[in-house]
Design an enzyme around this catalytic site. Structure first.
Site, short mmCIF file in Angstrom:
data_model
loop_
_atom_site.label_atom_id
_atom_site.label_comp_id
_atom_site.label_asym_id
_atom_site.label_seq_id
_atom_site.Cartn_x
_atom_site.Cartn_y
_atom_site.Cartn_z
N LYS A 67 0.79 -1.22 0.00
CA LYS A 67 0.00 0.00 0.00
C LYS A 67 0.83 1.29 0.00
O LYS A 67 0.38 2.33 -0.45
CB LYS A 67 -0.94 0.03 1.21
CG LYS A 67 -2.05 -1.01 1.19
CD LYS A 67 -3.21 -0.57 0.35
CE LYS A 67 -4.50 -1.36 0.54
NZ LYS A 67 -4.39 -2.77 0.85
N SER A 115 -8.82 0.99 8.61
CA SER A 115 -8.27 0.45 9.86
C SER A 115 -7.10 -0.45 9.53
O SER A 115 -6.54 -1.10 10.38
CB SER A 115 -9.35 -0.34 10.60
OG SER A 115 -9.92 -1.28 9.73
N GLU A 137 -9.34 -14.18 -5.00
CA GLU A 137 -10.19 -13.62 -3.93
C GLU A 137 -10.48 -14.67 -2.89
O GLU A 137 -10.45 -15.87 -3.18
CB GLU A 137 -11.57 -13.27 -4.47
CG GLU A 137 -11.66 -12.27 -5.50
CD GLU A 137 -13.12 -11.95 -5.80
OE1 GLU A 137 -13.50 -10.82 -5.51
OE2 GLU A 137 -13.85 -12.82 -6.32
N GLY A 143 -15.87 -14.07 -0.34
CA GLY A 143 -16.12 -12.74 -0.90
C GLY A 143 -15.78 -12.70 -2.37
O GLY A 143 -14.82 -12.05 -2.77
N ASP A 156 -17.04 -11.27 -4.94
CA ASP A 156 -17.70 -10.20 -5.72
C ASP A 156 -16.93 -9.85 -6.99
O ASP A 156 -17.53 -9.47 -8.00
CB ASP A 156 -17.89 -8.95 -4.85
CG ASP A 156 -16.57 -8.40 -4.38
OD1 ASP A 156 -15.90 -9.09 -3.58
OD2 ASP A 156 -16.18 -7.30 -4.80
N SER A 177 1.28 -9.97 -0.74
CA SER A 177 0.90 -8.56 -0.64
C SER A 177 1.20 -7.86 0.69
O SER A 177 1.33 -6.64 0.72
CB SER A 177 -0.59 -8.40 -0.97
OG SER A 177 -1.37 -9.16 -0.09
C1 LIG Z 1 -5.17 -3.79 0.57
C2 LIG Z 1 -4.62 -5.14 0.55
C3 LIG Z 1 -5.04 -6.10 -0.38
C4 LIG Z 1 -6.12 -5.82 -1.41
O1 LIG Z 1 -5.68 -4.87 -2.36
P1 LIG Z 1 -6.71 -4.11 -3.32
O2 LIG Z 1 -5.88 -3.10 -4.04
O3 LIG Z 1 -7.78 -3.52 -2.47
O4 LIG Z 1 -7.28 -5.16 -4.23
C5 LIG Z 1 -4.42 -7.33 -0.36
N1 LIG Z 1 -3.46 -7.65 0.55
C6 LIG Z 1 -3.04 -6.76 1.46
C7 LIG Z 1 -2.00 -7.17 2.42
C8 LIG Z 1 -3.60 -5.48 1.50
O5 LIG Z 1 -3.19 -4.60 2.43
#
Ligand SMILES: *Cc1c(COP(=O)(O)O)cnc(C)c1O
Length: 294
Positions: free
Chosen positions: A29, A54, A180, A184, A186, A280
């Site tokens: 992020k 959050s 996903e 969820g 979607d 991620s």
């Molecule tokens: C925000 C986040 C996601 C999802 O990312 P999007 O851009 O909302 O699809 C996945 N893994 C982690 C660790 C995140 O912080």
């Protein structure tokens, strides 16, 4: 980027892991937040930014604001995990709390932003945010070379849509898979329907992907650019958390395991291929981590 022979043997393919759990702020992020803030006109940036989250986006905006010498206000629910509140405050942000059962956070955020002259930085539905998230894939392909397949987790779609833009430009033949939580789906439903489908808050341990719908900007890119959207259940995420900790010595949060779990579930079709996997994030309290893998 991380590779592992153990993992390759399990997958029957060559896996290239982009480890955003090791990124500043503990998740990808920071890329989107920094890109969005750095592209604001100077007077607007200097006036300060606001995010409502959050989770990892809050920490990312707080950190990016500090790096760029401006202030961040973060709107968080009263019951947000203490560790996330502390981390966000630790990056110098001002925290405004609200009762999530009594107040609409988007309205509250808009009111505070208007009163204080702040710019709202959304977590995924913004061109600069998704462009920033795309740099994770760009770096992965620069280091790993051309890929046959790429697996990316899917919440609101910022990371996946950025990945599509970066991959299509640098490794045109790559098949792109969005992953996903099964509870969820979607994104899968939206992709099939050709329009954004809204769902109730899904019950899953993947808290970073508990989004109720895709963003408009991400969906426009995902709709045309993704080759498959698949789902994995929570059990598969826990298996991956265990595997990454025990074999690769990586602490990964449940949401961070979506892409790997997806790749491992597609073993047959990936045989012998070069496969990119975006891990991620790694922000998970140790108590929770232990409870999940224990
Ligand atoms: C925000 C986040 C996601 C999802 O990312 P999007 O851009 O909302 O699809 C996945 N893994 C982690 C660790 C995140 O912080």
């Amino acid at each position: 980027m991380v590779t592992s022979r153990t993992l390759d043997a399990m997958a029957g393919a060559s896996l290239f892991l982009k480890c955003e759990n090791l990124q500043r702020g503990g998740a990808f992020k920071f890329r989107g937040a920094y890109t969005a803030l750095s592209r604001l006109p100077e007077p607007q940036r200097a006036a300060g930014v606001l995010a409502f989250s959050s989770g990892n986006h809050a920490q990312a905006v707080a950190l990016a604001a500090r790096e760029l010498g401006t202030s961040a206000t973060i709107v968080m629910p009263l019951d947000a995990p203490a560790s996330k509140v502390a981390a966000t405050r630790g990056y110098g942000a001002e925290i405004v709390t609200y009762d999530r059962y009594a107040v609409d956070r988007e309205e509250l955020a808009a009111t505070i932003a208007a009163e204080r002259g702040l710019t709202v930085i959304p977590p995924y539905d913004h061109p600069d945010v998704l462009a920033g998230q795309g740099t994770a894939t760009l770096e992965l392909i620069e280091e790993a070379g051309e890929l046959d397949a790429l697996f990316v987790c899917l919440g609101g779609g910022g990371l996946l849509s950025g990945a599509i833009l970066a991959a299509r430009a640098t490794s045109p033949g790559v098949r792109i898979h969005g992953v996903e939580p099964a509870a969820g789906d979607d994104g899968l439903r939206s992709w099939r329907a050709g329009e954004i489908v809204h769902i109730d808050v899904p019950r899953t341990i993947a808290d970073g992907a508990q989004t109720q719908h895709l963003g408009r900007y991400p969906f426009a890119i995902i709709r045309e650019g993704v080759d498959e959207i698949l789902t994995v259940d929570d059990e598969a995420l826990v298996d991956c958390m265990r595997l990454l900790a025990s074999r690769l010595k990586l602490v990964v949060e449940p949401t961070g395991c979506l892409a790997l779990a997806g790749a491992l579930s597609r073993r047959e079709s990936l045989a012998g291929q070069r496969v990119g996997v975006i891990v991620s994030g790694g922000n998970v309290d140790l108590d929770r981590f232990a409870a999940l893998v224990g």
